[in-house]
Motif scaffolding. Sequence first.
Motif, short mmCIF file in Angstrom:
data_model
loop_
_atom_site.label_atom_id
_atom_site.label_comp_id
_atom_site.label_asym_id
_atom_site.label_seq_id
_atom_site.Cartn_x
_atom_site.Cartn_y
_atom_site.Cartn_z
N UNK A 86 0.83 -1.21 0.00
CA UNK A 86 0.00 0.00 0.00
C UNK A 86 0.86 1.26 0.00
N UNK A 87 1.92 1.25 0.78
CA UNK A 87 2.80 2.42 0.82
C UNK A 87 3.43 2.67 -0.55
N UNK A 88 3.87 1.60 -1.18
CA UNK A 88 4.56 1.71 -2.47
C UNK A 88 3.60 2.14 -3.58
N UNK A 89 2.43 1.53 -3.66
CA UNK A 89 1.54 1.81 -4.79
C UNK A 89 0.83 3.15 -4.64
N UNK A 90 0.73 3.66 -3.42
CA UNK A 90 -0.01 4.92 -3.22
C UNK A 90 0.87 6.16 -3.32
N UNK A 136 -0.37 9.34 -5.03
CA UNK A 136 -1.79 9.13 -5.31
C UNK A 136 -2.43 8.49 -4.09
N UNK A 137 -3.43 7.65 -4.29
CA UNK A 137 -4.04 6.92 -3.19
C UNK A 137 -4.44 5.54 -3.65
N UNK A 138 -4.57 4.64 -2.68
CA UNK A 138 -5.07 3.30 -2.97
C UNK A 138 -6.05 2.89 -1.89
N UNK A 190 -6.84 2.07 3.43
CA UNK A 190 -6.76 3.25 2.57
C UNK A 190 -5.40 3.89 2.82
N UNK A 191 -4.65 4.11 1.74
CA UNK A 191 -3.34 4.76 1.85
C UNK A 191 -3.31 5.96 0.91
N UNK A 192 -2.69 7.04 1.38
CA UNK A 192 -2.57 8.27 0.61
C UNK A 192 -1.11 8.69 0.60
N UNK A 193 -0.56 8.83 -0.60
CA UNK A 193 0.82 9.28 -0.78
C UNK A 193 1.81 8.56 0.14
N UNK A 194 1.72 7.25 0.14
CA UNK A 194 2.68 6.43 0.88
C UNK A 194 2.40 6.25 2.36
N UNK A 195 1.31 6.80 2.85
CA UNK A 195 0.95 6.67 4.26
C UNK A 195 -0.40 5.98 4.41
#
Length: 191
Positions: free
Chosen positions: A83-87, A90-92, A107-112
């Motif tokens: 999640x950290x890598x793909x977001x 952006x967001x995932x 929910x992850x936003x910009x690596x967090x």
Amino acid sequence: MDGIQWLPEDCDAYCLLLVRGIDVNELVARLGHEGQAMIPSMTSGEAFEYSMDTAPVARLGTTGNWAFSLEQWSAEGMEARTARRVSAGTECIAVLNSGMPPVWFMHAVDGEIVAFFEPSDAQEVVDESALLTYASGLVAAGLVEAGVPEGEAEESSEVLLLKLMERHFGVDLPRSSLLSAPLPAISFPSA
């Protein structure tokens, strides 16, 4: 619009990862498979057999402004490091039904990672995020409003979670094509 609430009817166990604003090739790279061969075409049935007999596999595609990865019987898309890598930038969002309760949402936003909870813990999420800054807070609030934490919801907590993801994130997966059409896929190393 099919939404995603149909997933529990057709998948005994699944992990759905959605990343906003990227294409399939970028998703593959962010999942750490850049330079590795994609499986060019795999149906839902073939993916299930492959995941049971060979290694975890994810079918890939895009829908609206989201790239997605759908796994059957594995959970690579729900890993915090994934999640950290793909977001990044952006967001995932991800939902996991491992075949046994509970179902999980992330929910992850910009690596967090900004939210990681099971529906029955939604009240804690609402209590911790007074301003409900992210759409995941609205998902949690909807679960609370429906009575999920108290066990008083009229629908299953999984279906409610998926409906709220549809509403607050605008996600939609075409049911017929996901079940019957071949999609590109990637295989994850066996553990």
